[in-house]
Design a protein around this motif. Structure first.
Motif, PDB file in Angstrom:
ATOM      1  N   LEU A 156       0.739  -1.593  -0.507  1.00 55.90           N
ATOM      2  CA  LEU A 156       0.013   0.409  -0.337  1.00 55.90           C
ATOM      3  C   LEU A 156       1.182   1.027   0.135  1.00 55.90           C
ATOM      4  O   LEU A 156       1.632   1.424   0.862  1.00 55.90           O
ATOM      5  N   THR A 157       0.859   1.980  -1.256  1.00 52.11           N
ATOM      6  CA  THR A 157       1.745   3.406  -1.086  1.00 52.11           C
ATOM      7  C   THR A 157       1.263   4.414  -1.513  1.00 52.11           C
ATOM      8  O   THR A 157       0.637   4.495  -2.634  1.00 52.11           O
ATOM      9  N   THR A 158       1.860   5.539  -0.717  1.00 52.41           N
ATOM     10  CA  THR A 158       0.984   7.003  -1.001  1.00 52.41           C
ATOM     11  C   THR A 158       1.920   7.737  -1.154  1.00 52.41           C
ATOM     12  O   THR A 158       2.867   7.287  -1.147  1.00 52.41           O
ATOM     13  N   PHE A 159       2.103   8.937  -1.918  1.00 50.87           N
ATOM     14  CA  PHE A 159       2.647   9.712  -3.261  1.00 50.87           C
ATOM     15  C   PHE A 159       2.359  10.737  -2.145  1.00 50.87           C
ATOM     16  O   PHE A 159       1.034  11.634  -2.848  1.00 50.87           O
ATOM     17  N   SER A 160       3.595  11.240  -1.850  1.00 48.96           N
ATOM     18  CA  SER A 160       3.037  13.181  -1.624  1.00 48.96           C
ATOM     19  C   SER A 160       4.178  13.699  -1.751  1.00 48.96           C
ATOM     20  O   SER A 160       4.914  13.573  -1.988  1.00 48.96           O
ATOM     21  N   ARG A 161       3.966  15.134  -1.926  1.00 49.68           N
ATOM     22  CA  ARG A 161       5.266  16.496  -2.313  1.00 49.68           C
ATOM     23  C   ARG A 161       6.032  16.310  -1.180  1.00 49.68           C
ATOM     24  O   ARG A 161       7.316  15.538  -1.182  1.00 49.68           O
ATOM     25  N   ARG A 162       5.718  15.307  -0.243  1.00 53.04           N
ATOM     26  CA  ARG A 162       6.906  15.668   1.035  1.00 53.04           C
ATOM     27  C   ARG A 162       6.416  14.328   2.247  1.00 53.04           C
ATOM     28  O   ARG A 162       5.218  13.896   1.863  1.00 53.04           O
ATOM     29  N   LEU A 163       7.089  14.178   2.535  1.00 51.55           N
ATOM     30  CA  LEU A 163       7.013  13.360   4.252  1.00 51.55           C
ATOM     31  C   LEU A 163       6.241  13.838   5.145  1.00 51.55           C
ATOM     32  O   LEU A 163       6.598  14.796   5.988  1.00 51.55           O
ATOM     33  N   PRO A 164       5.141  13.660   5.816  1.00 50.76           N
ATOM     34  CA  PRO A 164       4.380  14.094   6.723  1.00 50.76           C
ATOM     35  C   PRO A 164       5.469  14.118   8.830  1.00 50.76           C
ATOM     36  O   PRO A 164       5.881  13.192   8.308  1.00 50.76           O
ATOM     37  N   ALA A 165       5.646  14.936   9.210  1.00 50.39           N
ATOM     38  CA  ALA A 165       6.169  15.113  10.485  1.00 50.39           C
ATOM     39  C   ALA A 165       5.592  13.827  10.670  1.00 50.39           C
ATOM     40  O   ALA A 165       4.750  14.186  11.091  1.00 50.39           O
ATOM     41  N   ARG A 166       6.514  14.102  12.158  1.00 52.11           N
ATOM     42  CA  ARG A 166       5.922  13.380  13.397  1.00 52.11           C
ATOM     43  C   ARG A 166       4.582  13.762  13.657  1.00 52.11           C
ATOM     44  O   ARG A 166       4.353  15.398  14.427  1.00 52.11           O
ATOM     45  N   GLY A 167       3.426  13.642  13.651  1.00 54.28           N
ATOM     46  CA  GLY A 167       1.452  14.175  14.219  1.00 54.28           C
ATOM     47  C   GLY A 167       1.382  14.781  13.304  1.00 54.28           C
ATOM     48  O   GLY A 167       0.187  14.887  13.605  1.00 54.28           O
ATOM     49  N   GLU A 168       1.833  14.983  12.310  1.00 51.51           N
ATOM     50  CA  GLU A 168       1.268  15.382  11.731  1.00 51.51           C
ATOM     51  C   GLU A 168       0.740  14.862  10.685  1.00 51.51           C
ATOM     52  O   GLU A 168       0.551  13.728   9.753  1.00 51.51           O
ATOM     53  N   THR A 169      -0.468  15.532  10.208  1.00 45.12           N
ATOM     54  CA  THR A 169      -1.247  14.847   8.993  1.00 45.12           C
ATOM     55  C   THR A 169      -0.550  15.855   7.716  1.00 45.12           C
ATOM     56  O   THR A 169      -1.225  17.513   7.490  1.00 45.12           O
ATOM     57  N   ILE A 170      -0.526  14.796   6.431  1.00 42.33           N
ATOM     58  CA  ILE A 170      -0.987  15.890   5.103  1.00 42.33           C
ATOM     59  C   ILE A 170      -1.867  15.130   3.652  1.00 42.33           C
ATOM     60  O   ILE A 170      -1.765  14.627   4.183  1.00 42.33           O
ATOM     61  N   LEU A 171      -1.694  15.961   2.902  1.00 41.73           N
ATOM     62  CA  LEU A 171      -2.783  15.307   1.484  1.00 41.73           C
ATOM     63  C   LEU A 171      -1.565  15.357   0.980  1.00 41.73           C
ATOM     64  O   LEU A 171      -0.297  15.941   0.508  1.00 41.73           O
ATOM     65  N   GLY A 172      -2.046  13.699  -0.122  1.00 42.20           N
ATOM     66  CA  GLY A 172      -1.190  13.044  -0.756  1.00 42.20           C
ATOM     67  C   GLY A 172      -2.234  12.956  -1.888  1.00 42.20           C
ATOM     68  O   GLY A 172      -2.552  14.577  -2.347  1.00 42.20           O
TER      69      GLY A 172
END
Length: 324
Positions: free
Chosen positions: A28-44
């Motif tokens: 299960l692979t997600t692609f995003s501009r950057r990887l999230p910091a610890r505890g952070e949610t980002i949009l992929g």
């Protein structure tokens, strides 16, 4: 190996036979501009669900390289089991010794950023159910018609050791991809023909910080001093070094634009094993493996990014032309 060379081992065997004892996962692979910091949610940006696992990827790569790939592994009985077994069949991998066990199939959660770098959490699950009996059965059927054993560290270490010992008894060329890296029992190294760590894995295994060619050679000698026949340290864009007890051979990388580095090492191992099984001399097999790894990073995903031998050989021919 006892009395034979890497290119003519088990000359009586079926051409290109590669036995792979290892892991199968649903990736299960997600692609995003950057990887999230610890505890952070980002949009992929994207998501894939495909066949993976170091063992399965190496089996697919070995088949694409022209070898006869035979997989020894376990899958679950969940909704992912058909996904992974169908993927192996579609790639032409023999799965007679892939056993279904109750419970979930192994899972790998992979995150990839825009630079192509990734991090991975692999949960073994069904892979932990592999048994000595299952390995024995596979060797009984395929040992005499295989030339190379590929194995890794995503199955229980006791079973990796067992497979390596069986491979040595069957006079196969034993190739160990020591990933995910962990400190291993020194007694295993005399049974290994080629160990193929990257810089990070070599650092963990040897305690030597591998940061450049000189330190890679030092780490390679750590393995050969303990009995491994060859240590092949891969260094991404810096190429690779092949270290034996009395020699060092350097291999250049093939420049490419990386999109996703997942499975690059598996492509390398699969092509290396299949090329040796097909009779390529070791230096030529390594160059072919480097070309396969280079093409793999130019596409997204694990098994879907593994290249066909026609594309690998074309890239290698082009790279050789440029260096003349």
């Amino acid at each position: 190996m006892s009395q034979t060379t890497l290119s003519d081992a088990a000359a009586h065997s079926e051409v290109g036979g590669v036995l792979i004892v290892g892991s199968i996962t649903a990736d299960l692979t997600t692609f995003s501009r950057r990887l999230p910091a610890r505890g952070e949610t980002i949009l992929g940006d994207d998501f894939t669900l495909v066949l993976g696992g170091k063992g399965a990827n190496q089996a697919v790569a070995a088949g694409l390289a022209g070898g006869s790939a035979r997989m020894v592994a376990c899958v679950g009985t969940d909704l992912f089991s058909n996904l992974v077994t169908d993927g192996l069949r579609a790639a032409g991998v023999n799965i007679d010794h892939v056993r279904a066990v109750g419970g979930p199939t192994g899972i790998a959660h992979i995150r990839v950023d825009d630079s192509g770098e990734n991090d991975i959490v692999m949960v073994p699950l069904a892979n932990s159910a592999l048994s000595e009996t299952q390995i024995d059965s596979a060797f009984a059927q395929h040992g005499a018609t295989s030339k190379v054993l590929l194995t890794q560290l995503e199955i229980p270490w006791a079973l990796t050791q067992y497979a390596i010992r069986k491979g040595r008894e069957a006079d196969l060329t034993v190739v160990l991809d020591p990933a995910p890296a962990a400190v291993l029992d020194d007694a295993i190294w005399p049974l290994v023909d080629i160990v193929t760590p990257n810089e990070t894995e070599a650092t963990i295994l040897t305690g030597i910080a591998v940061t450049d060619e000189a330190s890679a050679i030092e780490a390679g000698r750590w393995f050969t001093t303990r009995g491994a026949r060859y240590a092949l340290i891969t260094m991404a864009a810096a190429g690779a070094v092949l270290v034996s007890a009395d020699d060092v051979v350097r291999f250049a990388a093939i420049p490419v634009t990386a999109v996703d580095t997942t499975a690059a090492g598996d492509a390398f191992a699969g092509y290396l094993g299949a090329s040796l099984a097909l009779g390529y001399p070791l230096p030529d097999a390594i160059e072919r493996a480097i070309a396969a790894g280079s093409l793999t990073v130019t596409k997204r995903g694990a098994s879907p990014s593994l290249p066909h031998r026609d594309d690998v050989d074309a890239l290698l021919a082009s790279a050789r032309q440029l260096t003349r």
